[in-house]
Design a protein around this motif. Sequence first.
Motif: not given
Length: 350
Positions: A77-95, A55-63
């Motif tokens: 660009g993440r809607f969180s204080s840090g890592r989000v679900l994608t980061d953890y699912l990638a970690k689980f499958v090992g990439i 999501l672009g900087r101009s429209v996303g408060r995540s920036w």
Amino acid sequence: MEPRKLLSSLFYFSLLSLLSGNQQVVGSAHHRHLFDFRPSKLFVFGDSYADTGNLGRSVGRSWKEPYGITFPGKPAGRFSSGRVLTDYLAKFVGIKTPLTYKLRRVGGEYLSNGMNFAYGGTGVLEITSPLPNMTTQIGFFQQLIKEEVYNSLEIQQSSAAILVLSGNDYSSYLSRNGSVQGFPSFITQVVNQLILNLKRIQGLGLKKIAVTTLQPSGCLPQITVASSFQKCNGTLNSLANYHNLLLKQSVAKLNNETKETTIVIIDLYSAFMTVFTNKSDHLGSTMFENPLKPCCVGISSGYVCGNVDESGTKKYTVCEKPEAAFFWDTVHPTQAGWRSVYSALQANLQ
């Protein structure tokens, strides 16, 4: 919103969810593996629960500050204080976390882990034009295959896809209609489109696909603020349960029809509720004293996390310990929150 009317129309759906079975569900004690192989590439589609910076900087408060305060230490660009679900699912499958679609032109080894097409604020249907909904995101993926950024054999042999949704279609429906009349048929419309998306991804050659259930939407801080963050709204959770029931039934049918493809369901609803019930990350040390209370909140009505006035004065406050809060803002978990959800899922995935 009319909770009594919603409750009367959807109450029996939550009961039906107890009867659903025969689905491959991540988080169930009967299914301990996300996939029966370890993919080298992960392709992600969805909304802010999965967006890592599209999501672009101009429209996303995540920036905007204070997003990213935990990781990477600044807004990214993440809607969180840090890592989000994608980061953890990638970690689980090992990439490593897949590259965001907007950075696709960097090429080379950066493409080796797959790609994240998710955009915050989008849905399954066309609710946020011109932002790309899930159908459009899949179109982006299809174009990259056509351009041979990823080849078909690579897709078939070593890749997996994950579809993530947090309910933006339903929020949009309520904002447009002002009531829940017609909600059951709209849920069916959303799930039917989601199944069409799954079929389309199958058609692109991916044989391993996962899709998330809705989280317990009645437990989001934007709802629980009405009870001073003390109580989930059972009516809205019944709505989420109905969506999840239809999704599980539809996926089970699709799996029976297409034996070569395995679609698994990642049960975010159960994972969230496990954390809320235990009020802790049972595989770690994080304790959530009040898991329904967000860390970053507006200081008055109408203000949200990240808002500032014309002079730059912050119109929000941030808790002292984001690592001790499950929710970051009114909708999204903190990094600690997502880690606890991952732990709740991981407990049955070993």
